[in-house]
Design a protein around this motif. Structure first.
Motif, PDB file in Angstrom:
ATOM      1  N   SER A 109     -61.923 -45.962 -16.208  1.00  0.00           N
ATOM      2  CA  SER A 109     -60.876 -45.685 -17.189  1.00  0.00           C
ATOM      3  C   SER A 109     -59.567 -46.273 -16.723  1.00  0.00           C
ATOM      4  N   GLN A 110     -58.726 -46.536 -17.685  1.00  0.00           N
ATOM      5  CA  GLN A 110     -57.399 -47.088 -17.411  1.00  0.00           C
ATOM      6  C   GLN A 110     -56.356 -46.094 -17.928  1.00  0.00           C
ATOM      7  N   GLU A 111     -55.381 -45.790 -17.090  1.00  0.00           N
ATOM      8  CA  GLU A 111     -54.401 -44.777 -17.441  1.00  0.00           C
ATOM      9  C   GLU A 111     -52.999 -45.362 -17.339  1.00  0.00           C
ATOM     10  N   GLU A 112     -52.226 -45.179 -18.408  1.00  0.00           N
ATOM     11  CA  GLU A 112     -50.845 -45.634 -18.417  1.00  0.00           C
ATOM     12  C   GLU A 112     -49.934 -44.431 -18.191  1.00  0.00           C
ATOM     13  N   PHE A 113     -49.050 -44.545 -17.176  1.00  0.00           N
ATOM     14  CA  PHE A 113     -48.174 -43.439 -16.840  1.00  0.00           C
ATOM     15  C   PHE A 113     -46.811 -43.606 -17.487  1.00  0.00           C
ATOM     16  N   ASP A 114     -46.179 -42.483 -17.687  1.00  0.00           N
ATOM     17  CA  ASP A 114     -44.821 -42.451 -18.224  1.00  0.00           C
ATOM     18  C   ASP A 114     -43.895 -43.166 -17.246  1.00  0.00           C
ATOM     19  N   SER A 115     -43.010 -43.994 -17.792  1.00  0.00           N
ATOM     20  CA  SER A 115     -42.071 -44.728 -16.929  1.00  0.00           C
ATOM     21  C   SER A 115     -41.089 -43.793 -16.244  1.00  0.00           C
ATOM     22  N   ARG A 116     -41.014 -42.526 -16.698  1.00  0.00           N
ATOM     23  CA  ARG A 116     -40.103 -41.581 -16.072  1.00  0.00           C
ATOM     24  C   ARG A 116     -40.729 -40.887 -14.866  1.00  0.00           C
ATOM     25  N   ILE A 117     -41.913 -41.305 -14.492  1.00  0.00           N
ATOM     26  CA  ILE A 117     -42.548 -40.786 -13.278  1.00  0.00           C
ATOM     27  C   ILE A 117     -42.402 -41.835 -12.187  1.00  0.00           C
ATOM     28  N   TYR A 135     -40.734 -30.868 -15.738  1.00  0.00           N
ATOM     29  CA  TYR A 135     -42.155 -31.116 -15.479  1.00  0.00           C
ATOM     30  C   TYR A 135     -42.629 -32.286 -16.327  1.00  0.00           C
ATOM     31  N   MET A 136     -43.404 -33.145 -15.689  1.00  0.00           N
ATOM     32  CA  MET A 136     -43.826 -34.371 -16.366  1.00  0.00           C
ATOM     33  C   MET A 136     -45.236 -34.313 -16.936  1.00  0.00           C
ATOM     34  N   GLY A 137     -45.880 -33.163 -16.816  1.00  0.00           N
ATOM     35  CA  GLY A 137     -47.201 -33.054 -17.401  1.00  0.00           C
ATOM     36  C   GLY A 137     -48.004 -31.955 -16.743  1.00  0.00           C
ATOM     37  N   PRO A 138     -49.241 -31.755 -17.188  1.00  0.00           N
ATOM     38  CA  PRO A 138     -50.094 -30.708 -16.608  1.00  0.00           C
ATOM     39  C   PRO A 138     -50.494 -31.048 -15.188  1.00  0.00           C
ATOM     40  N   LYS A 139     -51.115 -30.090 -14.531  1.00  0.00           N
ATOM     41  CA  LYS A 139     -51.465 -30.294 -13.125  1.00  0.00           C
ATOM     42  C   LYS A 139     -52.458 -31.447 -12.969  1.00  0.00           C
ATOM     43  N   SER A 140     -52.384 -32.086 -11.843  1.00  0.00           N
ATOM     44  CA  SER A 140     -53.272 -33.210 -11.534  1.00  0.00           C
ATOM     45  C   SER A 140     -54.534 -32.701 -10.850  1.00  0.00           C
ATOM     46  N   PHE A 141     -55.556 -33.549 -10.837  1.00  0.00           N
ATOM     47  CA  PHE A 141     -56.804 -33.226 -10.170  1.00  0.00           C
ATOM     48  C   PHE A 141     -57.063 -34.240  -9.069  1.00  0.00           C
ATOM     49  N   ALA A 142     -57.635 -33.744  -7.964  1.00  0.00           N
ATOM     50  CA  ALA A 142     -57.895 -34.627  -6.830  1.00  0.00           C
ATOM     51  C   ALA A 142     -59.052 -35.578  -7.104  1.00  0.00           C
ATOM     52  N   ASP A 143     -59.966 -35.190  -7.983  1.00  0.00           N
ATOM     53  CA  ASP A 143     -61.101 -36.047  -8.309  1.00  0.00           C
ATOM     54  C   ASP A 143     -60.597 -37.370  -8.880  1.00  0.00           C
ATOM     55  N   PRO A 144     -61.128 -38.484  -8.427  1.00  0.00           N
ATOM     56  CA  PRO A 144     -60.659 -39.797  -8.929  1.00  0.00           C
ATOM     57  C   PRO A 144     -60.759 -39.937 -10.440  1.00  0.00           C
ATOM     58  N   GLY A 167     -60.441 -37.423 -12.532  1.00  0.00           N
ATOM     59  CA  GLY A 167     -59.708 -36.345 -13.171  1.00  0.00           C
ATOM     60  C   GLY A 167     -58.348 -36.787 -13.674  1.00  0.00           C
ATOM     61  N   ARG A 168     -57.771 -35.959 -14.546  1.00  0.00           N
ATOM     62  CA  ARG A 168     -56.439 -36.234 -15.099  1.00  0.00           C
ATOM     63  C   ARG A 168     -55.395 -36.146 -13.992  1.00  0.00           C
ATOM     64  N   LYS A 169     -54.406 -37.026 -14.076  1.00  0.00           N
ATOM     65  CA  LYS A 169     -53.364 -37.055 -13.060  1.00  0.00           C
ATOM     66  C   LYS A 169     -51.998 -37.283 -13.706  1.00  0.00           C
ATOM     67  N   THR A 170     -51.081 -36.409 -13.385  1.00  0.00           N
ATOM     68  CA  THR A 170     -49.688 -36.665 -13.736  1.00  0.00           C
ATOM     69  C   THR A 170     -49.040 -37.480 -12.628  1.00  0.00           C
ATOM     70  N   PHE A 171     -49.312 -37.085 -11.384  1.00  0.00           N
ATOM     71  CA  PHE A 171     -48.895 -37.846 -10.208  1.00  0.00           C
ATOM     72  C   PHE A 171     -50.147 -38.368  -9.507  1.00  0.00           C
ATOM     73  N   PRO A 172     -50.066 -39.533  -8.871  1.00  0.00           N
ATOM     74  CA  PRO A 172     -51.237 -40.026  -8.128  1.00  0.00           C
ATOM     75  C   PRO A 172     -51.593 -39.064  -6.996  1.00  0.00           C
ATOM     76  N   VAL A 173     -52.871 -38.795  -6.846  1.00  0.00           N
ATOM     77  CA  VAL A 173     -53.368 -37.859  -5.837  1.00  0.00           C
ATOM     78  C   VAL A 173     -54.469 -38.553  -5.038  1.00  0.00           C
ATOM     79  N   ARG A 174     -54.326 -38.496  -3.718  1.00  0.00           N
ATOM     80  CA  ARG A 174     -55.371 -39.030  -2.830  1.00  0.00           C
ATOM     81  C   ARG A 174     -55.778 -37.956  -1.833  1.00  0.00           C
ATOM     82  N   SER A 175     -56.997 -38.063  -1.381  1.00  0.00           N
ATOM     83  CA  SER A 175     -57.551 -37.032  -0.523  1.00  0.00           C
ATOM     84  C   SER A 175     -57.013 -37.126   0.910  1.00  0.00           C
ATOM     85  N   PHE A 176     -56.730 -35.972   1.477  1.00  0.00           N
ATOM     86  CA  PHE A 176     -56.329 -35.877   2.887  1.00  0.00           C
ATOM     87  C   PHE A 176     -57.378 -36.545   3.772  1.00  0.00           C
TER      88      PHE A 176
END
Length: 805
Positions: A67-75, A410-419, A421-430
């Motif tokens: 999937s391809q996701e376009e993020f808000d330019s305000r993030i 707030y710029m959107g709903p919570k993000s998910f760590a799963d690649p 999953g939905r993301k407001t902010f980029p999330v990578r695994s520890f």
């Protein structure tokens, strides 16, 4: 006097009095808004509704599993969350991890060959309050902290002080952080209002010394337990000394220096702290002393331990206040190449960061800070169609309230760590960074980690490892992502602004007056429809302004006010219109048909008259004196009532308006109050019908009780209207044609006829009646003779109804 009464009566009409109702409700809403928290609590939840309308990201599946996701330019592109997620727990075991795992993570960031592409900072949303059970792991982490050199740690602030055993140690730990990063000192405004923290849990001293900076990680909930704001600057109070109340006096000057943020405090019996203002007069100090004696607990002392109280006094505490930045503010300052000393804080207005800079990875230099106003647009082939628009910021002003709180955008709903999953902010695994850390050999280090100038925020991102999921306008969210939203609000200069109070009051006043205008002049149904449409338009308008301009306009006070205005005016209309309807029914119900009364209720008559083309009708009993001599007064009255009842019913059946009874005379007319196209014909039909009905009545009466009448009918322009006073009026006719009609009724005696009509009436009905021409007569007051006719017969079609127009 009469004119004044009329003005007051007119003012009480709904279309005018409705505005007074609006003014009254405007004042009530203002008092509620300023004096209570009713609307402010509702507005907090309205803010969540506005957030729900945000269109933040667009996700499109381009092929199965991709999937391809376009993020808000305000993030911001420079915020990255490194999540301690389920994947990390699966690889490293239960939480908390051994501290060498955090060391491996930091080494993975710092051990790259191209040091210009290092991260800007690393925030560890992890507590380092106590030593690890394995001291060697602490050593490894301390080395990693020192090598990395960009790690920010957090201090947790508490409402209550630590135990006496830990008190000095914890504040010494905090002093180390002050030395490394500094504290906020340029505070303007009433800093005493900021709620104080008296306890703290800072990281261990070695960790503090090897950190880049620090910040508090505390959040406050609103009244509904939702996290919407962050206190960017808060107050930490350290106890310096205690005094007895009787040791202090205003004359000797209180032992505090406000310029150094020192203050005195007493605590009441409910454990609520109260700051003693500096520079008070002797009289004020006396009042303060009385208040403390009345409300503060008394400390008692048993100096010789004999079980008896030897001394008692009221405790006054002296505190040194320190202003601690939030971790997000510290990270933003570091990102802008600024420190706490660069801040200007004006409580209730803003926190100012002057001349922010940003690190340019390509040139390895600091340049003026820019944000993107509009993203560039590209053609399908990848060529630039429209360049993006950027703005260089000379300063950043963070709007704060009097307690130092910033609303988080707030710029959107919570993000998910799963690649996937939905993301407001980029999330990578520890685990993705810490599982295979680089060795100490620089030759084995990767060239880059693609983290150039990013702020890395490391925190819990799995349920069960910490009590870290908190309610937000977008639902539950992990604490580290709340920090990310707060940080993004600052970095992108994307603040939420509450409009000035006068704007809310102007919107409130305009809406109330508009509803008052509509509700008092339109039908209830249409007023209700427009009210509902207006509420929807207002809500959508406020939401659009919130989304596009970040301005918060109050909705709930206006919505409540307009609904109350509508209901109040409708209630007033019901009361006043019912009164008016009763008055109209009482005035016209005995004169005209029910249908005419209903129309008059919708169009109430007013004092005064109008000129109309009408037909007037007079009838009188012949030989009334003789009739009265043959009966007692009571018998005469009953006899006439039978006669009047039949004649009046016929008038009303023919849509006539009864004017009055004058003795044995009946006066009525056609053409008012509602227009009637065939007013003359109706009068003629009525006269003939009365003549026939009277014949039937006479057949049932003995000869001595029989009644004979004369009828005169005339048509012309007459003045019709209410004559009398505001309190009591009579609906009647005036004018020469009226007088002529009355004289025609009496003329029947001379010609031995029953019904005489004038040439003016005949002109309206000549094709529909049978008449016998009688004479040209000259009536009193008229020079020109009038041709008169005896009405013999006329068409008896169905009686037409009144023309409503």
């Amino acid at each position: 006097m009469k004119r004044s009464k009329k003005r007051r009566t007119k003012f009480m009409e709904t279309k005018y009095f409705g505005f007074l109702i609006g003014f009254f409700l405007f004042a009530i809403i203002l008092l509620l808004n300023e004096g209570t928290s009713i609307f402010s609590n509702i507005e907090e939840q309205m803010l969540d509704v506005h957030f729900g309308f945000k269109n933040i990201t667009h996700r499109e599946s381009i092929q199965e599993g991709v999937s391809q996701e376009e993020f808000d330019s305000r993030i911001s592109d420079d915020i990255l969350i490194v999540a301690i997620d389920f994947n990390s727990l699966s690889q490293f075991g239960k939480w908390p991890f051994p501290r060498y795992r955090e060391a491996d993570l930091l080494n993975a960031f710092s051990r790259i060959q191209n040091q210009n592409e290092r991260e800007r900072s690393v925030f560890l949303d992890i507590f380092f309050i106590e030593p690890d059970q394995k001291g060697y792991d602490d050593v490894l982490l301390l080395e990693a902290l020192e090598d990395n050199g960009r790690v920010f740690l957090e201090t947790v602030l508490d409402e209550f002080p630590p135990s006496s055993r830990e008190y000095d140690e914890f504040f010494e730990r905090q002093e180390v952080l002050y030395e490394r990063w500094g504290k906020v000192s340029n505070i303007q405004g009433d800093w005493h209002k900021i709620p104080a923290y008296y306890g703290l849990q800072p990281p261990l001293i070695p960790f503090g010394r090897n950190s880049r900076g620090y910040g508090h990680a505390n959040f406050h909930t609103d009244s509904d337990k939702v996290y919407r704001r962050q206190q960017l600057v808060t107050k930490l109070s350290r106890l310096v000394e205690t005094y007895r109340l009787d040791e202090l006096s205003a004359e000797a000057a209180l032992p505090v220096d406000s310029s150094k943020f020192e203050r005195l405090e007493w605590v009441d019996k409910n454990e609520r702290p109260h700051t003693i203002p500096s520079g008070i007069s002797a009289a004020q100090f006396a009042e303060l002393t009385a208040e403390i004696v009345a409300q503060a607990p008394l400390r008692t002392v048993d100096t010789d331990n004999d079980g008896k109280i030897d001394d008692s006094y009221y405790v006054i505490r002296k505190y040194q206040d320190f202003f601690v930045p939030a971790i997000t503010l510290s990270l933003a300052l570091d990102y802008f190449n600024k420190t706490c000393d660069d801040l200007e804080v004006i409580l209730g207005e803003y926190i100012r960061i002057p001349e922010p800079m940003e690190y340019d990875v390509a040139s390895s230099s600091w340049i003026p800070y820019e944000i993107t106003i509009r993203d560039p647009v590209y053609n399908p082939d990848g060529s630039l169609k429209k360049p993006g628009v950027t703005k260089t910021l000379d300063e950043i002003k963070i709007p704060i309230d009097e307690y130092g709180n910033m609303l988080i955008n707030y710029m959107g709903p919570k993000s998910f760590a799963d690649p996937q999953g939905r993301k407001t902010f980029p999330v990578r695994s520890f685990a993705g960074y810490a599982a295979n850390p680089p060795t100490v050999d620089p030759d084995t280090w990767p060239r880059t980690k693609a983290l150039g100038n990013k702020i890395i925020m490391v925190g819990a991102f799995a349920r069960g490892i910490a009590d870290d999921e908190k309610p937000t306008p977008f639902g539950l969210m992990y604490g580290v992502e709340i920090h990310a939203n707060a940080l993004n609000t600052i970095l992108m200069d994307n603040f939420l602004y509450r409009v000035p109070a006068w704007v809310n009051y102007l919107v409130l006043f305009a809406a109330i007056m508009l509803v008052a205008l509509i509700s008092s002049r339109m039908s209830t149904l249409w007023a209700l429809v427009l009210l509902l449409v207006g509420l929807v338009i207002l809500f959508l308008g406020i939401s659009i302004i919130f989304e596009s301009r970040n301005f918060i306009i109050d909705y709930s006070p206006t919505a409540a006010a307009v609904v109350l205005t509508f209901l109040s005016i409708i209630a007033y209309r019901v009361m006043t219109e019912e009164r008016d309807k009763r008055m109209i029914r009482n005035m016209f119900g005995k004169y005209v048909s029910p249908g005419v009364v209903d129309h008059l209720i919708d169009n109430p008559p007013e004092l005064g008259g109008v000129d109309k083309q009408l037909t007037v009708f007079f009838s009188d009993v012949r030989g009334f004196t003789t009739l009265s001599e043959s009966m007692t007064p009571q018998e005469l009255l009953n006899h006439l009532n039978v006669y009047f009842t039949v004649m009046t019913d016929i008038i009303l059946d023919h849509k006539g308006t009864l004017d009055k009874y004058v003795g044995d005379e009946i006066m009525c007319f056609w053409g008012a109050p509602l227009p009637q196209e065939e007013h003359a014909l109706l009068a003629c039909q009525c006269a003939l019908k009365q003549q026939k009905a009277l014949e039937e009545l006479n057949e049932s009466w003995p000869p001595e009780k029989r009644i004979h009448i004369g009828i005169g009918i005339n048509s012309g322009i007459m003045t019709v209207g209410n004559v009398g006073s505001e309190g009591r009026m009579n609906y009647t006719l005036m004018g020469d044609p009226v007088n002529l009609g009355a004289r025609l009724e009496g003329t029947n005696k001379q010609y031995g006829t029953t019904i005489i009509i004038s040439e003016f009436t005949y002109g309206f009905v000549k094709d529909k009646v049978t008449v016998r021409e009688l004479d040209n007569i000259r009536v009193k007051g008229k020079n020109k003779p009038v041709l008169i006719y005896e009405l013999v017969d006329c068409q008896q079609n169905e009686v037409p109804g009144p023309a409503v127009g």
